[in-house]
Design a protein around this motif. Structure first.
Motif, PDB file in Angstrom:
ATOM      1  N   LYS A 192       0.814  -1.217   0.000  1.00 16.31           N
ATOM      2  CA  LYS A 192       0.000   0.000   0.000  1.00 16.31           C
ATOM      3  C   LYS A 192       0.851   1.273   0.000  1.00 16.31           C
ATOM      4  O   LYS A 192       0.577   2.203  -0.761  1.00 16.31           O
ATOM      5  N   ALA A 193       1.901   1.341   0.809  1.00 14.99           N
ATOM      6  CA  ALA A 193       2.738   2.546   0.875  1.00 14.99           C
ATOM      7  C   ALA A 193       3.420   2.813  -0.460  1.00 14.99           C
ATOM      8  O   ALA A 193       3.432   3.959  -0.935  1.00 14.99           O
ATOM      9  N   SER A 194       3.957   1.766  -1.086  1.00 19.18           N
ATOM     10  CA  SER A 194       4.608   1.977  -2.385  1.00 19.18           C
ATOM     11  C   SER A 194       3.584   2.306  -3.467  1.00 19.18           C
ATOM     12  O   SER A 194       3.871   3.070  -4.392  1.00 19.18           O
ATOM     13  N   THR A 195       2.383   1.746  -3.356  1.00 18.37           N
ATOM     14  CA  THR A 195       1.319   2.086  -4.306  1.00 18.37           C
ATOM     15  C   THR A 195       0.957   3.561  -4.195  1.00 18.37           C
ATOM     16  O   THR A 195       0.808   4.245  -5.219  1.00 18.37           O
ATOM     17  N   ILE A 196       0.827   4.066  -2.986  1.00 20.48           N
ATOM     18  CA  ILE A 196       0.525   5.485  -2.793  1.00 20.48           C
ATOM     19  C   ILE A 196       1.585   6.338  -3.473  1.00 20.48           C
ATOM     20  O   ILE A 196       1.266   7.280  -4.213  1.00 20.48           O
ATOM     21  N   ASN A 197       2.854   6.006  -3.264  1.00 20.44           N
ATOM     22  CA  ASN A 197       3.939   6.793  -3.863  1.00 20.44           C
ATOM     23  C   ASN A 197       3.926   6.736  -5.384  1.00 20.44           C
ATOM     24  O   ASN A 197       4.031   7.765  -6.047  1.00 20.44           O
ATOM     25  N   SER A 198       3.788   5.546  -5.957  1.00 20.00           N
ATOM     26  CA  SER A 198       3.819   5.436  -7.417  1.00 20.00           C
ATOM     27  C   SER A 198       2.561   6.009  -8.060  1.00 20.00           C
ATOM     28  O   SER A 198       2.629   6.653  -9.108  1.00 20.00           O
ATOM     29  N   TRP A 199       1.405   5.795  -7.439  1.00 20.83           N
ATOM     30  CA  TRP A 199       0.169   6.332  -8.000  1.00 20.83           C
ATOM     31  C   TRP A 199       0.133   7.849  -7.925  1.00 20.83           C
ATOM     32  O   TRP A 199      -0.443   8.489  -8.790  1.00 20.83           O
ATOM     33  N   GLN A 200       0.724   8.430  -6.902  1.00 27.59           N
ATOM     34  CA  GLN A 200       0.728   9.884  -6.790  1.00 27.59           C
ATOM     35  C   GLN A 200       1.362  10.497  -8.042  1.00 27.59           C
ATOM     36  O   GLN A 200       0.856  11.467  -8.578  1.00 27.59           O
ATOM     37  N   VAL A 201       2.416   9.877  -8.516  1.00 31.17           N
ATOM     38  CA  VAL A 201       3.099  10.359  -9.717  1.00 31.17           C
ATOM     39  C   VAL A 201       2.258  10.101 -10.963  1.00 31.17           C
ATOM     40  O   VAL A 201       2.018  11.000 -11.764  1.00 31.17           O
ATOM     41  N   SER A 202       1.783   8.856 -11.129  1.00 39.37           N
ATOM     42  CA  SER A 202       1.054   8.523 -12.357  1.00 39.37           C
ATOM     43  C   SER A 202      -0.297   9.222 -12.445  1.00 39.37           C
ATOM     44  O   SER A 202      -0.696   9.689 -13.518  1.00 39.37           O
ATOM     45  N   LEU A 203      -1.005   9.320 -11.328  1.00 39.77           N
ATOM     46  CA  LEU A 203      -2.306  10.013 -11.354  1.00 39.77           C
ATOM     47  C   LEU A 203      -2.136  11.494 -11.656  1.00 39.77           C
ATOM     48  O   LEU A 203      -2.976  12.097 -12.336  1.00 39.77           O
ATOM     49  N   ALA A 204      -1.055  12.087 -11.171  1.00 38.66           N
ATOM     50  CA  ALA A 204      -0.795  13.503 -11.452  1.00 38.66           C
ATOM     51  C   ALA A 204      -0.416  13.703 -12.918  1.00 38.66           C
ATOM     52  O   ALA A 204      -0.772  14.715 -13.534  1.00 38.66           O
ATOM     53  N   HIS A 205       0.271  12.737 -13.494  1.00 37.79           N
ATOM     54  CA  HIS A 205       0.691  12.836 -14.895  1.00 37.79           C
ATOM     55  C   HIS A 205      -0.474  12.583 -15.856  1.00 37.79           C
ATOM     56  O   HIS A 205      -0.590  13.231 -16.886  1.00 37.79           O
ATOM     57  N   ASN A 206      -1.330  11.633 -15.510  1.00 43.08           N
ATOM     58  CA  ASN A 206      -2.450  11.265 -16.374  1.00 43.08           C
ATOM     59  C   ASN A 206      -3.594  12.272 -16.251  1.00 43.08           C
ATOM     60  O   ASN A 206      -3.590  13.136 -15.390  1.00 43.08           O
ATOM     61  N   ILE A 207      -4.585  12.109 -17.115  1.00 49.73           N
ATOM     62  CA  ILE A 207      -5.846  12.849 -17.005  1.00 49.73           C
ATOM     63  C   ILE A 207      -6.650  12.078 -15.964  1.00 49.73           C
ATOM     64  O   ILE A 207      -7.079  10.946 -16.223  1.00 49.73           O
ATOM     65  N   THR A 208      -6.804  12.653 -14.791  1.00 48.85           N
ATOM     66  CA  THR A 208      -7.426  11.921 -13.680  1.00 48.85           C
ATOM     67  C   THR A 208      -8.565  12.721 -13.083  1.00 48.85           C
ATOM     68  O   THR A 208      -8.407  13.908 -12.778  1.00 48.85           O
ATOM     69  N   PHE A 209      -9.701  12.047 -12.913  1.00 46.44           N
ATOM     70  CA  PHE A 209     -10.870  12.659 -12.287  1.00 46.44           C
ATOM     71  C   PHE A 209     -11.272  11.862 -11.058  1.00 46.44           C
ATOM     72  O   PHE A 209     -11.122  10.640 -11.019  1.00 46.44           O
TER      73      PHE A 209
END
Length: 158
Positions: free
Chosen positions: A44-61
């Protein structure tokens, strides 16, 4: 319900929603062992870190009701719908449709002609209803465990 663009502070709540949804909603189509490797609580902790980057880069709603995130979805610049999840307690209320409609609208603004996704067994009928066609059945392996999903594609109309 309101739909808004993703903010970095949403990441932890989004990841929690993902884990809860996978382990409850997808239980009807996948074994507990499959769910455990799909959404591994230890990661979960590593998912939070990696998703923070990818969600910010992608078109995310994100979809919110009373300031609580009840769904989220994201799309890459290339037209890959990466994630679409709705909170387990808010299924069947049009949240997923609203999120996908927003992503498709944004894709059209960016002159994308096609959206592709890898749909779970659980979400396959939803995507089919939204006009996505099955390209092929896929077997994905995570930590030695095989999961079935479907490559699906929708051609966007202008």
């Amino acid at each position: 319900m309101i739909i808004m663009k993703f903010k970095e502070k949403d990441t932890e709540e989004i990841v929690s929603l993902f884990y809860e949804t996978v382990h409850s909603v997808n239980l009807k189509d996948y074994s507990q062992k499959q769910l455990d490797v799909w959404a591994t609580k230890e990661d979960k902790a590593s998912t939070i870190n990696s998703w923070q980057v990818s969600l910010a880069h992608n078109i995310t709603f994100v979809a919110k009701i009373n300031d609580k995130i009840v769904g989220f979805s994201d799309l890459t610049d290339e037209g890959y719908l990466d994630r679409l999840f709705v909170h387990k307690d808010f299924q069947g209320q049009g949240i997923a449709s609203a999120l996908v409609d927003m992503l498709e609208s944004e894709a059209k603004k960016r002159n994308l002609l096609v959206i592709e996704t890898d749909s779970s067994i659980t979400a396959k009928s939803f995507f089919a209803h939204k006009g996505y066609n099955i390209i092929c059945l896929q077997t994905v392996e995570r930590k030695g465990v095989k999961l079935i999903n479907f490559k699906m594609r929708k051609k966007l109309t202008t």
